[in-house]
Scaffold this motif. Structure first.
Motif, PDB file in Angstrom:
ATOM      1  N   ILE A 185      -1.501  11.530  -0.102  1.00  0.00           N
ATOM      2  CA  ILE A 185      -2.805  11.760   0.520  1.00  0.00           C
ATOM      3  C   ILE A 185      -3.449  13.054   0.030  1.00  0.00           C
ATOM      4  N   SER A 186      -2.633  14.098  -0.200  1.00  0.00           N
ATOM      5  CA  SER A 186      -3.192  15.363  -0.677  1.00  0.00           C
ATOM      6  C   SER A 186      -3.710  15.224  -2.107  1.00  0.00           C
ATOM      7  N   PHE A 187      -3.086  14.351  -2.918  1.00  0.00           N
ATOM      8  CA  PHE A 187      -3.566  14.128  -4.284  1.00  0.00           C
ATOM      9  C   PHE A 187      -4.944  13.457  -4.261  1.00  0.00           C
ATOM     10  N   PHE A 188      -5.083  12.434  -3.408  1.00  0.00           N
ATOM     11  CA  PHE A 188      -6.348  11.698  -3.372  1.00  0.00           C
ATOM     12  C   PHE A 188      -7.478  12.499  -2.731  1.00  0.00           C
ATOM     13  N   ARG A 189      -7.150  13.601  -2.082  1.00  0.00           N
ATOM     14  CA  ARG A 189      -8.164  14.504  -1.544  1.00  0.00           C
ATOM     15  C   ARG A 189      -8.463  15.664  -2.500  1.00  0.00           C
ATOM     16  N   SER A 190      -7.752  15.681  -3.628  1.00  0.00           N
ATOM     17  CA  SER A 190      -7.902  16.775  -4.588  1.00  0.00           C
ATOM     18  C   SER A 190      -8.882  16.394  -5.704  1.00  0.00           C
ATOM     19  N   PRO A 191      -9.311  17.369  -6.513  1.00  0.00           N
ATOM     20  CA  PRO A 191     -10.206  17.073  -7.644  1.00  0.00           C
ATOM     21  C   PRO A 191      -9.528  16.308  -8.777  1.00  0.00           C
ATOM     22  N   TRP A 192      -8.189  16.208  -8.751  1.00  0.00           N
ATOM     23  CA  TRP A 192      -7.471  15.608  -9.871  1.00  0.00           C
ATOM     24  C   TRP A 192      -7.851  14.144 -10.092  1.00  0.00           C
ATOM     25  N   VAL A 193      -8.169  13.425  -9.033  1.00  0.00           N
ATOM     26  CA  VAL A 193      -8.505  12.001  -9.175  1.00  0.00           C
ATOM     27  C   VAL A 193      -9.722  11.840 -10.085  1.00  0.00           C
ATOM     28  N   LYS A 194     -10.771  12.585  -9.795  1.00  0.00           N
ATOM     29  CA  LYS A 194     -12.001  12.491 -10.594  1.00  0.00           C
ATOM     30  C   LYS A 194     -11.761  12.955 -12.021  1.00  0.00           C
ATOM     31  N   ILE A 195     -11.026  14.052 -12.176  1.00  0.00           N
ATOM     32  CA  ILE A 195     -10.762  14.598 -13.511  1.00  0.00           C
ATOM     33  C   ILE A 195      -9.982  13.586 -14.352  1.00  0.00           C
ATOM     34  N   MET A 196      -8.987  12.961 -13.747  1.00  0.00           N
ATOM     35  CA  MET A 196      -8.177  11.986 -14.478  1.00  0.00           C
ATOM     36  C   MET A 196      -8.990  10.762 -14.869  1.00  0.00           C
ATOM     37  N   ARG A 197      -9.772  10.263 -13.932  1.00  0.00           N
ATOM     38  CA  ARG A 197     -10.567   9.067 -14.231  1.00  0.00           C
ATOM     39  C   ARG A 197     -11.610   9.348 -15.308  1.00  0.00           C
ATOM     40  N   GLU A 198     -12.175  10.531 -15.299  1.00  0.00           N
ATOM     41  CA  GLU A 198     -13.145  10.895 -16.343  1.00  0.00           C
ATOM     42  C   GLU A 198     -12.476  10.997 -17.705  1.00  0.00           C
ATOM     43  N   ALA A 199     -11.157  11.295 -17.700  1.00  0.00           N
ATOM     44  CA  ALA A 199     -10.413  11.378 -18.962  1.00  0.00           C
ATOM     45  C   ALA A 199      -9.974  10.003 -19.462  1.00  0.00           C
ATOM     46  N   GLY A 200     -10.189   8.969 -18.648  1.00  0.00           N
ATOM     47  CA  GLY A 200      -9.830   7.617 -19.059  1.00  0.00           C
ATOM     48  C   GLY A 200      -8.554   7.084 -18.440  1.00  0.00           C
ATOM     49  N   ILE A 201      -7.957   7.836 -17.523  1.00  0.00           N
ATOM     50  CA  ILE A 201      -6.734   7.385 -16.860  1.00  0.00           C
ATOM     51  C   ILE A 201      -7.092   6.412 -15.731  1.00  0.00           C
ATOM     52  N   GLU A 202      -6.410   5.286 -15.681  1.00  0.00           N
ATOM     53  CA  GLU A 202      -6.607   4.344 -14.582  1.00  0.00           C
ATOM     54  C   GLU A 202      -5.775   4.815 -13.393  1.00  0.00           C
ATOM     55  N   VAL A 203      -6.441   5.233 -12.321  1.00  0.00           N
ATOM     56  CA  VAL A 203      -5.765   5.742 -11.133  1.00  0.00           C
ATOM     57  C   VAL A 203      -5.950   4.743  -9.996  1.00  0.00           C
ATOM     58  N   VAL A 204      -4.841   4.292  -9.412  1.00  0.00           N
ATOM     59  CA  VAL A 204      -4.880   3.296  -8.342  1.00  0.00           C
ATOM     60  C   VAL A 204      -4.233   3.871  -7.081  1.00  0.00           C
ATOM     61  N   GLU A 205      -4.914   3.733  -5.964  1.00  0.00           N
ATOM     62  CA  GLU A 205      -4.381   4.149  -4.663  1.00  0.00           C
ATOM     63  C   GLU A 205      -3.708   2.929  -4.031  1.00  0.00           C
ATOM     64  N   ALA A 206      -2.392   2.923  -4.042  1.00  0.00           N
ATOM     65  CA  ALA A 206      -1.623   1.758  -3.588  1.00  0.00           C
ATOM     66  C   ALA A 206      -1.518   1.712  -2.069  1.00  0.00           C
ATOM     67  N   LEU A 207      -1.639   0.490  -1.518  1.00  0.00           N
ATOM     68  CA  LEU A 207      -1.512   0.258  -0.069  1.00  0.00           C
ATOM     69  C   LEU A 207      -2.414   1.206   0.707  1.00  0.00           C
ATOM     70  N   LYS A 208      -3.675   1.148   0.343  1.00  0.00           N
ATOM     71  CA  LYS A 208      -4.664   2.091   0.883  1.00  0.00           C
ATOM     72  C   LYS A 208      -4.704   2.062   2.409  1.00  0.00           C
ATOM     73  N   ILE A 209      -4.738   3.248   2.989  1.00  0.00           N
ATOM     74  CA  ILE A 209      -4.783   3.386   4.445  1.00  0.00           C
ATOM     75  C   ILE A 209      -6.215   3.644   4.892  1.00  0.00           C
ATOM     76  N   ASN A 210      -6.658   2.857   5.868  1.00  0.00           N
ATOM     77  CA  ASN A 210      -7.936   3.125   6.524  1.00  0.00           C
ATOM     78  C   ASN A 210      -7.867   2.568   7.943  1.00  0.00           C
ATOM     79  N   LEU A 211      -8.906   2.841   8.727  1.00  0.00           N
ATOM     80  CA  LEU A 211      -8.895   2.450  10.136  1.00  0.00           C
ATOM     81  C   LEU A 211      -8.793   0.937  10.299  1.00  0.00           C
ATOM     82  N   LEU A 212      -9.514   0.185   9.472  1.00  0.00           N
ATOM     83  CA  LEU A 212      -9.491  -1.275   9.568  1.00  0.00           C
ATOM     84  C   LEU A 212      -8.090  -1.808   9.279  1.00  0.00           C
ATOM     85  N   ARG A 213      -7.418  -1.238   8.259  1.00  0.00           N
ATOM     86  CA  ARG A 213      -6.077  -1.686   7.894  1.00  0.00           C
ATOM     87  C   ARG A 213      -5.096  -1.451   9.033  1.00  0.00           C
TER      88      ARG A 213
END
Length: 487
Positions: A185-213
């Motif tokens: 959760i701390s990774f997905f709240r960090s700037p690294w996700v955007k930086i990685m995706r802009e570099a061409g890395i496919e980043v997937v959040e597995a078993l995503k948690i949200n209120l509906l789930r």
């Protein structure tokens, strides 16, 4: 107003009884132990209000129809791929050692092929050195890098891995990163996700948690695998999350986390790649099967390496109980020594019985667990099993130099199981897990040396002293033992 109140009360009563009927039916049709049925039925009928929230959280299946359809498709494609792999006959071990024969036969019946040889193996016990070695391999990658972790915690050495991955993506390496939504959760709240995706890395959040789930499906099923695949040739797997050991959870004051990883070069990477491809397709719907091994390169490089390896994986959509069955088979195979390291000791009834039985027939059984624990619930639940284990002759060692997070089983210094599986209900029945099984005395001796070092850094639990513990602690142990099927 009175009419409305009576109508509301009637609807609530009908809804409640429908819930009780539905929950009872679901429990009875599950293929689990008698204790599982008893625990759930007691909770539902004795604690009716509490049971509704518990059932919604713990017992809704994760894979809805859409994901089940994808899972069936992915498994069908994987089976065809495995069928092609079987044509590489010189990769397969014809005969296993006596102690490993039963578990490898189990895996053969499950996968359709024997253990795979021609692999170079290395055990890694120092997290800092492991990450440094991983960074080197990332920079040397020529084609592709795939990763899956339960926890990626930004900071320190983890950031060095992120930078290496980004630079590799920028030079044309195809990089995929799959991380568990809850654990990272701390990774997905960090700037690294955007930086990685802009570099061409496919980043997937597995078993995503949200209120509906939370309301529609259980959220305690997690992506708990730890795998790195490089160029369909190098594999890292084991207990280590992508964290800096000098920073991770140091606020608890428990010391560094002690992990165990394996680095493997060879054709076993292909079978682990199939598992990664399955998980990737479940999350994205895209098929990414690895290429078949290069027969000539592998045959020439590792023709004298005879260690036999099998891989077993668990999780929703995969055959049930496969890891549990493998663990039971390994335990019963022991003839003179069985050593288990696990951070979480909440075994199933069958596994507890197996461990006690082999100890009673004279096998030297040792279980190494951490003295200092990050989970109060699991710590107290584990204590409920100590008396039975000690009475059966099992030696329980409590590791004192940090948080022992390694997950391994060694049978007669020949058969080794290393991976992500804890000896608790969540790992055995719910999570996406992976374990590699190795039939090799050289590797077994290396693992034994590591486990003996753990023992030397541990204190032995004395049965007489344990029997004299305070009465109030026994009550707490029983309470948490009652909750153990939910942990």
């Amino acid at each position: 107003m009175s009419t409305f109140y009576n109508l509301a009360k009637c609807l609530i009563s009908i809804a409640y009884f429908l819930f009780i009927f539905n929950a009872t039916l679901r429990i009875l049709i599950k293929r689990r132990s008698l204790s599982f049925f008893i625990y759930w039925l007691l909770i539902i009928y004795i604690l009716p209000i509490f049971s509704i929230s518990i059932w919604l959280f713990f017992n809704k299946l994760y894979l809805e129809k859409k994901h089940k359809k994808i899972a069936n498709k992915a498994w069908s494609i994987s089976n065809k791929f495995l069928y092609e792999l079987k044509s590489y006959k010189h990769f397969f071990q014809i005969k296993n050692s006596e102690v490993a024969t039963a578990i490898f036969q189990l895996c053969k019946n499950r996968h359709g092929f024997s253990g795979i040889k021609s692999n170079s193996l290395e055990l890694l016990t120092n997290t800092k050195k492991t990450i440094k070695l991983l960074i080197r391999d990332i920079y040397l990658a020529r084609k592709n890098i795939e990763m899956v972790f339960y926890i990626w915690k930004p900071g320190g050495l983890a950031d060095d891995v992120a930078i290496a991955l980004i630079q590799s993506a920028k030079r044309g390496i195809h990089c995929r990163l799959m991380l568990d939504s809850a654990g990272s959760i701390s990774f997905f709240r960090s700037p690294w996700v955007k930086i990685m995706r802009e570099a061409g890395i496919e980043v997937v959040e597995a078993l995503k948690i949200n209120l509906l789930r939370f309301f529609l499906k259980r959220i305690d099923i997690r992506q708990h695998r730890k795998i790195v695949l490089i160029d369909n040739y190098i594999t890292y797997t084991g207990s280590m999350n992508l964290v800096d050991p000098f920073l991770f959870k140091q606020y608890l004051g428990l010391g560094q986390w002690i992990d165990l990883m394996t680095r493997i070069e060879g054709p076993i990477t292909t079978t682990i790649g199939i598992i990664y491809a399955y998980d990737w397709e479940i999350e994205t719907g895209n098929t990414i099967l690895p290429p078949l091994p290069d027969k000539n390169i592998l045959k020439n490089n590792f023709k004298n390496l005879k260690a036999s390896i099998q891989v077993i994986a668990s999780g929703p959509g995969l055959p049930e109980n496969v890891i549990h069955k493998a663990l039971l088979t390994a335990v019963y195979s022991a003839k003179y020594e069985l050593i288990i390291t696990t951070p979480y000791l909440v075994p199933s009834k069958d596994l507890l019985y197996a461990i006690c039985k082999v100890a009673k027939r004279g096998v030297n059984v040792s279980i190494i667990i951490p003295l200092y624990h990050d989970s109060v619930l699991v710590k107290w639940a584990s204590r409920a099993f100590f008396s039975k284990l000690l009475h059966s002759g099992v030696k329980i060692y409590q590791f004192t130099k940090g948080v022992l997070h390694s997950k391994s089983i060694l049978v007669d210094q020949q058969l080794s199981l290393v991976g992500t599986v804890n000896l608790d209900m969540r790992s055995l029945w719910l999570n996406f897990e992976i374990t590699i099984i190795i039939d090799d005395s050289i590797f077994g001796n290396q693992l034994a040396n590591i486990q003996y070092q753990y023992i030397s850094d541990s204190q032995l639990l004395d049965e007489k002293t344990w029997s004299m513990r305070a009465y109030w602690t026994r009550i707490l142990e029983k309470i948490f033992y009652f909750l153990s099927p939910l942990l």
